[in-house]
Design a protein around this motif. Sequence first.
Motif, PDB file in Angstrom:
ATOM      1  N   ILE A 181      53.330  13.644 -39.197  1.00 58.96           N
ATOM      2  CA  ILE A 181      53.133  14.289 -40.504  1.00 58.96           C
ATOM      3  C   ILE A 181      53.945  15.585 -40.517  1.00 58.96           C
ATOM      4  O   ILE A 181      54.725  15.839 -41.444  1.00 58.96           O
ATOM      5  CB  ILE A 181      51.636  14.635 -40.721  1.00 58.96           C
ATOM      6  N   GLU A 182      53.737  16.390 -39.471  1.00 55.57           N
ATOM      7  CA  GLU A 182      54.411  17.706 -39.413  1.00 55.57           C
ATOM      8  C   GLU A 182      55.928  17.569 -39.529  1.00 55.57           C
ATOM      9  O   GLU A 182      56.583  18.353 -40.200  1.00 55.57           O
ATOM     10  CB  GLU A 182      54.048  18.417 -38.099  1.00 55.57           C
ATOM     11  N   LYS A 183      56.445  16.535 -38.871  1.00 59.77           N
ATOM     12  CA  LYS A 183      57.888  16.294 -38.871  1.00 59.77           C
ATOM     13  C   LYS A 183      58.457  16.135 -40.277  1.00 59.77           C
ATOM     14  O   LYS A 183      59.594  16.470 -40.545  1.00 59.77           O
ATOM     15  CB  LYS A 183      58.168  14.983 -38.107  1.00 59.77           C
ATOM     16  N   LYS A 184      57.637  15.572 -41.164  1.00 61.94           N
ATOM     17  CA  LYS A 184      58.140  15.250 -42.504  1.00 61.94           C
ATOM     18  C   LYS A 184      57.818  16.326 -43.545  1.00 61.94           C
ATOM     19  O   LYS A 184      58.139  16.182 -44.713  1.00 61.94           O
ATOM     20  CB  LYS A 184      57.576  13.896 -42.961  1.00 61.94           C
ATOM     21  N   ILE A 185      57.141  17.393 -43.104  1.00 61.16           N
ATOM     22  CA  ILE A 185      56.864  18.485 -44.044  1.00 61.16           C
ATOM     23  C   ILE A 185      58.112  19.356 -44.168  1.00 61.16           C
ATOM     24  O   ILE A 185      58.694  19.746 -43.166  1.00 61.16           O
ATOM     25  CB  ILE A 185      55.650  19.339 -43.576  1.00 61.16           C
ATOM     26  N   THR A 186      58.520  19.614 -45.414  1.00 62.07           N
ATOM     27  CA  THR A 186      59.665  20.495 -45.643  1.00 62.07           C
ATOM     28  C   THR A 186      59.184  21.639 -46.543  1.00 62.07           C
ATOM     29  O   THR A 186      58.064  21.589 -47.066  1.00 62.07           O
ATOM     30  CB  THR A 186      60.822  19.756 -46.364  1.00 62.07           C
ATOM     31  N   PRO A 187      60.016  22.649 -46.739  1.00 61.16           N
ATOM     32  CA  PRO A 187      59.595  23.741 -47.644  1.00 61.16           C
ATOM     33  C   PRO A 187      59.326  23.246 -49.067  1.00 61.16           C
ATOM     34  O   PRO A 187      58.707  23.937 -49.861  1.00 61.16           O
ATOM     35  CB  PRO A 187      60.795  24.692 -47.615  1.00 61.16           C
ATOM     36  N   LYS A 188      59.810  22.048 -49.371  1.00 58.82           N
ATOM     37  CA  LYS A 188      59.608  21.533 -50.736  1.00 58.82           C
ATOM     38  C   LYS A 188      58.372  20.642 -50.866  1.00 58.82           C
ATOM     39  O   LYS A 188      58.049  20.177 -51.963  1.00 58.82           O
ATOM     40  CB  LYS A 188      60.844  20.745 -51.166  1.00 58.82           C
ATOM     41  N   THR A 189      57.704  20.383 -49.751  1.00 60.61           N
ATOM     42  CA  THR A 189      56.516  19.525 -49.810  1.00 60.61           C
ATOM     43  C   THR A 189      55.398  20.229 -50.570  1.00 60.61           C
ATOM     44  O   THR A 189      54.977  21.319 -50.194  1.00 60.61           O
ATOM     45  CB  THR A 189      56.023  19.172 -48.386  1.00 60.61           C
ATOM     46  N   LYS A 190      54.920  19.577 -51.629  1.00 54.80           N
ATOM     47  CA  LYS A 190      53.861  20.171 -52.447  1.00 54.80           C
ATOM     48  C   LYS A 190      52.529  19.449 -52.288  1.00 54.80           C
ATOM     49  O   LYS A 190      51.470  20.018 -52.499  1.00 54.80           O
ATOM     50  CB  LYS A 190      54.271  20.162 -53.931  1.00 54.80           C
ATOM     51  N   VAL A 191      52.629  18.148 -51.985  1.00 53.56           N
ATOM     52  CA  VAL A 191      51.413  17.338 -51.891  1.00 53.56           C
ATOM     53  C   VAL A 191      51.509  16.413 -50.681  1.00 53.56           C
ATOM     54  O   VAL A 191      52.568  15.831 -50.421  1.00 53.56           O
ATOM     55  CB  VAL A 191      51.238  16.456 -53.163  1.00 53.56           C
TER      56      VAL A 191
END
Lengths: 154, 406
Positions: free
Chosen positions: B155-165
């Motif tokens: 999950i963490e790997k796919k979080i970017t600054p643009k992740t909102k949900v």
Amino acid sequence: MNLKELYQEIILEHGKNPRNLRKTENFNKDAKGNNPLCGDNVHVYLKLNNQRKVEDISFEGSGCAISMASASIMTDLIKGKSDNEAKEIIDDFLGMIKENPELKSTILEEDDKTKLMCLSGVKQYPMRVKCATLSWHTLISAMEDDGKQVSTED
Amino acid sequence: MNIDNIKKEFPIFDEKIQNNDLVYLDSANSSQKPKVVIDRINEFYTKEFSNVGRSIHYLAVAATNLYENTRSSVQKYINAKDKNEIVFTKGATEALNLVANTLGQKYLNEGDEILLTELEHHSNYVPWHYLRKSKNIKINFAEINEDGEIPIENIEKKITPKTKVIAINHLSNVTGAILPIKEITEIAHAKDIIVVVDGCQGAPHLKLDVQDLDCDFYAISCHKMYGPTGLGILYGKKKWLEELPPYQGGGGMIKEVKKDRITYGDLPNKYEAGTMATAQVIAFDKSIKFLESIGIENIIKHEKELIEYGQEILKKNNSVKLIGNPKNKGGVISFTIEGVHPHDIATILDEDGVAIRAGHHCCQILHDKLEIPASARASVGVYNTKSDFDQLNESINKCKKIFDLK
């Protein structure tokens, strides 16, 4: 209901070793079909020559024993027929699956009719009828060349 | 209530299904209903029926009280802070559509990202896909590992600054993996990311405490929780439900309607437009009471034993291949049999009264990843017993015999 009628020897054999499971070289008609409920899919390829005779027919795809056997038997029987004969056989088969107790067509040999009648077991399993008819509807679409993808849920 | 003879609370098990005793292993699809729930629907329609929240006659007031009473029971059952955080919907699908739609209207902008997982059911993907189309929002998928779980680092790997949900299921309806929602929420909230949980499989099988999970939204399917069809629940944190716009417009959700303006009702009416599934809501109170009378700890223990037993005997059956091997698992066992398509398995099992599900279980993304078109799935409820898995195994052997497998 009777499982033995559904899974007859011929069905199991064709399901395990489907005939014409390949892609026709130089096909000039094809169509894709799928059953979104179970994920079964089939791609039928046809080579219709200038005399409007089915020179070759094949299919690719995956599915249950019923759908693989149905596509296998279908391609076996349609090969070498004219497009009009093919249409008659398709109508006859779909009519039999839907309501007719027997096949009516005079084009098919008795042996071939027996093979097709092996698929009549699905009539007792309403949820499985689509497995038996998907490749046939896809063949209609390929012959009509309408570019539409066949779905059992349309 | 003793879980060992719970089956007798469910009238369907008195029926013969094609001359067989019913071995129901399809509860992840929908659970059977206890008599108390069935009777409650009948009783409401027979003696107490009225629409709720509108008229002021006796029956309307009584029905409204019953309806609101279920809301309070749900609040307690999932430990929500406020009764108004419970919204009734026509299903979990509508609950998830409501969240995606209203977040899309007010909160999400072009270029924003939504993170799902490869385990998601179509109902927690398609509503977000609409935003991809309408608002140019990007969807990312956290990948499964070889055991069919979603490790937190994926999950963490796919979080970017643009992740909102982050929209994620609580318990996978295919591999049975239980996702670490609390940990995911902690990580997400540190980055101001909203967490939406598809709790369709979590709610019937796990202890629910939405305050402890701290998720922003939690969607529940009532018919998988021994309740009626046509009913779902959306839990949403009050601040979100207050801030977001209404989803559907109609009667019951308004405050004031003028030719030039409309103001909307307060929570929870704002999200309950039109006549709701009144009888179902009222009967669902009995489902909750039923679950409480057994006790969720007892349910968890019972189902864990069943799944372990089921896995054990299916592992011994050669040609059966189990899908996924999550360490933290509940509710379902999915499998394939080499050389037999799942639909053929399901038809043959059905002949013995064994009801399972075959197909992609609304998880095509996952099946594509596993490179199989379909799978067979046995899923459990409180009424299942180890003998159900013995029968399953016996019927699988019959299946192998028909297909001439060793």
